[in-house]
Write a protein that holds these residues in place. Sequence first.
Motif, PDB file in Angstrom:
ATOM      1  N   GLU A  73      -0.159  -5.007  -0.071  1.00 28.54           N
ATOM      2  CA  GLU A  73       0.226  -4.130  -1.016  1.00 28.54           C
ATOM      3  C   GLU A  73      -0.840  -4.545  -2.110  1.00 28.54           C
ATOM      4  O   GLU A  73      -1.443  -3.423  -2.747  1.00 28.54           O
ATOM      5  CB  GLU A  73       1.503  -4.326  -1.551  1.00 28.54           C
ATOM      6  CG  GLU A  73       2.008  -3.552  -2.741  1.00 28.54           C
ATOM      7  CD  GLU A  73       1.835  -2.111  -2.323  1.00 28.54           C
ATOM      8  OE1 GLU A  73       1.708  -1.237  -3.440  1.00 28.54           O
ATOM      9  OE2 GLU A  73       2.084  -1.700  -1.066  1.00 28.54           O
ATOM     10  N   GLN A  77      -3.625  -1.690  -3.582  1.00 25.21           N
ATOM     11  CA  GLN A  77      -3.707  -1.461  -5.318  1.00 25.21           C
ATOM     12  C   GLN A  77      -5.282  -1.426  -5.603  1.00 25.21           C
ATOM     13  O   GLN A  77      -5.721  -0.715  -6.275  1.00 25.21           O
ATOM     14  CB  GLN A  77      -3.013  -2.352  -6.102  1.00 25.21           C
ATOM     15  CG  GLN A  77      -1.221  -1.894  -5.913  1.00 25.21           C
ATOM     16  CD  GLN A  77      -1.115  -0.562  -6.230  1.00 25.21           C
ATOM     17  OE1 GLN A  77      -1.374   0.043  -7.286  1.00 25.21           O
ATOM     18  NE2 GLN A  77      -0.204   0.126  -5.200  1.00 25.21           N
ATOM     19  N   HIS A 144      -0.354   5.411   4.024  1.00 28.18           N
ATOM     20  CA  HIS A 144       0.247   5.027   2.424  1.00 28.18           C
ATOM     21  C   HIS A 144      -0.952   5.323   1.311  1.00 28.18           C
ATOM     22  O   HIS A 144      -0.898   5.663   0.370  1.00 28.18           O
ATOM     23  CB  HIS A 144       0.719   3.911   2.466  1.00 28.18           C
ATOM     24  CG  HIS A 144       1.529   3.374   1.251  1.00 28.18           C
ATOM     25  ND1 HIS A 144       2.341   4.106   0.653  1.00 28.18           N
ATOM     26  CD2 HIS A 144       1.328   2.171   0.716  1.00 28.18           C
ATOM     27  CE1 HIS A 144       2.672   3.567  -0.560  1.00 28.18           C
ATOM     28  NE2 HIS A 144       2.176   2.189  -0.455  1.00 28.18           N
ATOM     29  N   SER A 148      -1.320   7.670  -2.136  1.00 23.21           N
ATOM     30  CA  SER A 148      -1.384   6.962  -3.238  1.00 23.21           C
ATOM     31  C   SER A 148      -2.665   7.633  -4.077  1.00 23.21           C
ATOM     32  O   SER A 148      -2.342   8.065  -5.302  1.00 23.21           O
ATOM     33  CB  SER A 148      -1.497   5.364  -3.148  1.00 23.21           C
ATOM     34  OG  SER A 148      -0.364   4.766  -2.519  1.00 23.21           O
TER      35      SER A 148
END
Length: 156
Positions: A73, A77, A144, A148
Amino acid sequence: MATQQWTGGSNPSPIDFPPAPHGVVSPPSLEKLSCSSPSVGQVRDPDPISYVSLQEQRCVLSWFQGWTAAQRERFLQDLLGKAVPGKVCTLLDSLNTLQVKDRLPNIFECQLRLWTQWFESWGEEERNHFLHILEERDPAFVSHFYRSVAGTAGRD
């Protein structure tokens, strides 16, 4: 098996060398080497990926395989910040991850630093290649990532 020896009198030709033993696969010629998968309808060949960049990408992918969900994760980012630089939401997220520490960085933090250095040295084709290979390894992660990126649209 008779062997021939080259005496140096003239340039050797391919027939001057003995054949490879049966079952030995010869390496592909340089013209046949490709670091990317062919895509349907592609008009031009992509720029080749440098050997160094390819090794860096393999290294990051190896690390990625061993990262925990929380580390992935954090990597997501970081990747998002690189994909859409200057977006307020990613800048704020990046600022939230900055911490002043009195201890040495852990292995994961060192890996992210190297990842950043390498990513900044890659050209657009090499960055796209990395994302393509990452998608082959973990399609859910890349999906994902794309969601995002789409979620940053319209944010300044």
